[in-house]
Write a protein that holds these residues in place. Sequence first.
Motif, PDB file in Angstrom:
ATOM      1  N   LEU A 146       0.808  -1.220   0.000  1.00  0.00           N
ATOM      2  CA  LEU A 146       0.000   0.000   0.000  1.00  0.00           C
ATOM      3  C   LEU A 146       0.843   1.274   0.000  1.00  0.00           C
ATOM      4  N   PHE A 147       2.152   1.137   0.044  1.00  0.00           N
ATOM      5  CA  PHE A 147       3.036   2.303   0.152  1.00  0.00           C
ATOM      6  C   PHE A 147       2.757   3.379  -0.909  1.00  0.00           C
ATOM      7  N   PRO A 148       2.800   3.075  -2.209  1.00  0.00           N
ATOM      8  CA  PRO A 148       2.615   4.154  -3.198  1.00  0.00           C
ATOM      9  C   PRO A 148       1.208   4.723  -3.194  1.00  0.00           C
ATOM     10  N   VAL A 149       0.225   3.900  -2.841  1.00  0.00           N
ATOM     11  CA  VAL A 149      -1.168   4.372  -2.799  1.00  0.00           C
ATOM     12  C   VAL A 149      -1.342   5.366  -1.660  1.00  0.00           C
ATOM     13  N   SER A 150      -0.862   4.980  -0.476  1.00  0.00           N
ATOM     14  CA  SER A 150      -0.983   5.864   0.678  1.00  0.00           C
ATOM     15  C   SER A 150      -0.165   7.137   0.486  1.00  0.00           C
ATOM     16  N   TYR A 151       0.976   7.012  -0.159  1.00  0.00           N
ATOM     17  CA  TYR A 151       1.799   8.191  -0.441  1.00  0.00           C
ATOM     18  C   TYR A 151       1.016   9.197  -1.289  1.00  0.00           C
ATOM     19  N   SER A 152       0.333   8.697  -2.298  1.00  0.00           N
ATOM     20  CA  SER A 152      -0.414   9.580  -3.197  1.00  0.00           C
ATOM     21  C   SER A 152      -1.531  10.304  -2.463  1.00  0.00           C
ATOM     22  N   THR A 153      -2.194   9.602  -1.549  1.00  0.00           N
ATOM     23  CA  THR A 153      -3.282  10.224  -0.795  1.00  0.00           C
ATOM     24  C   THR A 153      -2.748  11.204   0.235  1.00  0.00           C
ATOM     25  N   TRP A 154      -1.649  10.843   0.894  1.00  0.00           N
ATOM     26  CA  TRP A 154      -1.087  11.725   1.920  1.00  0.00           C
ATOM     27  C   TRP A 154      -0.538  13.014   1.308  1.00  0.00           C
ATOM     28  N   SER A 155      -0.125  12.955   0.066  1.00  0.00           N
ATOM     29  CA  SER A 155       0.520  14.115  -0.525  1.00  0.00           C
ATOM     30  C   SER A 155      -0.454  15.192  -0.980  1.00  0.00           C
ATOM     31  N   ILE A 156      -1.736  15.053  -0.641  1.00  0.00           N
ATOM     32  CA  ILE A 156      -2.663  16.164  -0.875  1.00  0.00           C
ATOM     33  C   ILE A 156      -2.654  17.127   0.312  1.00  0.00           C
ATOM     34  N   THR A 157      -1.959  16.747   1.392  1.00  0.00           N
ATOM     35  CA  THR A 157      -1.913  17.569   2.595  1.00  0.00           C
ATOM     36  C   THR A 157      -0.793  18.587   2.500  1.00  0.00           C
ATOM     37  N   GLU A 158      -1.075  19.792   2.922  1.00  0.00           N
ATOM     38  CA  GLU A 158      -0.064  20.845   2.910  1.00  0.00           C
ATOM     39  C   GLU A 158       1.091  20.450   3.835  1.00  0.00           C
ATOM     40  N   LYS A 159       2.313  20.623   3.364  1.00  0.00           N
ATOM     41  CA  LYS A 159       3.478  20.060   4.044  1.00  0.00           C
ATOM     42  C   LYS A 159       3.673  20.582   5.461  1.00  0.00           C
ATOM     43  N   ALA A 160       3.620  21.885   5.644  1.00  0.00           N
ATOM     44  CA  ALA A 160       3.859  22.449   6.975  1.00  0.00           C
ATOM     45  C   ALA A 160       2.813  21.956   7.973  1.00  0.00           C
ATOM     46  N   ALA A 161       1.572  21.832   7.515  1.00  0.00           N
ATOM     47  CA  ALA A 161       0.508  21.338   8.390  1.00  0.00           C
ATOM     48  C   ALA A 161       0.778  19.893   8.787  1.00  0.00           C
TER      49      ALA A 161
END
Length: 448
Positions: free
Chosen positions: A120-135
């Motif tokens: 699930l690594f690349p799938v979860s990465y794609s979903t997590w990367s919609i979050t603003e980095k500093a937040a």
Amino acid sequence: MAGSMEIRAQPGNCEAKHLNPFTKLRRHLTPAQINFYFSIVCFFSPPVLGSLVSITFNAGGVWSVLLLAIKRRRFNIDGPMLALTAAIYAYCAAMVLASIVNGTLAADLRFFLPLITFLLFPVSYSTWSITEKAALARIAILASAAACFGALAIAVFQYHWLGVRAEGGAGNPIVFATVTCLAIMTCLAGALSGIERRWKLLVLAAIAGALAIVYSGSRMIWVAVPIVGIAVLLVNRRRFTGASMARFAAIGVVVALVIAAIGSRVVLDRTDFLVSDWDALNANGDHSTALGLRVAMWEIGFDAVREMPIFGHGITASRALMKQGFHDRFGLSAGFSHFHNGFLTAAVEAGLLGALALASIFVVAAWNAAKALRLRVDPVERFGATMILVAVITYLTGGMAGILVGHDILDATLMVFLIVGTYLASGRTIVPTGESAPAMAPGASPQP
């Protein structure tokens, strides 16, 4: 016409009033807000709530697969993520290949379920990367701080009231100590990076977490804590002058002595056990102690690797070999799910291919982190790279005489740190399908 439009709107209003709370919540939460709460659980739960991190991560990954299938999300393919995905998938492939070669695929099938977490690594990465980095960085820091305080509360209760080694919500002292070490270093990295201004709170949280690790009695993580701590200090050395670095190191030594004094009973007991086990092993060849069992497992494991060096024995056969080895060579009735050394376990189960594939995960992760630290100056990006280094050093140190991968909490937490760390260090933020810009998580503040 205006009146008719108003009349048509009324049934919708009535319908909205009768919606259940869960439906209303789902309609009002944005994807970034969902990630906000999801991230809190992933960083808070490992020391305190144990397997909840595994349930949450895997459930989120499966949900992400569905969102990708219906095109509500899209893949975010960054170079560092792609390299890490290749290493992770190579490890999974090596495990399956070993079973195929040995003809034990059917018997090993149930043991492949934990590999889903890695897949699930690349799938979860794609979903997590919609979050603003500093937040996301602040979520990781503050949730880890809360986890440290929670870990200490549980550790004190378990040690002083139940009379057992602290195991937190993980149900295993080694696992508890490992994930608490990650939380401690996340707090320390957050305080040194300047991302979170409440550095005093983070220092207190780190001290609380360190005390919890002392109560766990996990000696390998006792070794890991100063090693990882020094690494975090070195990453952030540019923020300090020579004088302030020396003062900070002196404060660290004092804090370490205070922690050791508070936990002196635990430290002395575990040291006495180690000395006693060593004497029993050398003087009498006693392999029934904790140290003796490890030595016995390592001997059995190395012999098994020599028998099948390339593809290994498969998972089921490896466990049978361990039990048989204990019985035939040491006269003991014992058996474990791993050989108390992560790479030896991989080598027995999947041969040198499996061990090298497992090693490649940590090599690629460390390479990504080192590259980001060399090229990036942004505090959030450097914090992400530090998270990766923290995970790599902690897992490798603890895994030399314990569990490296193959435990649901450790597997999920490793993926959380590698995903978030890689994204913060060198990933790009994407927007969910159908949205124009990523929404900032509630309570988040702009990057300082």
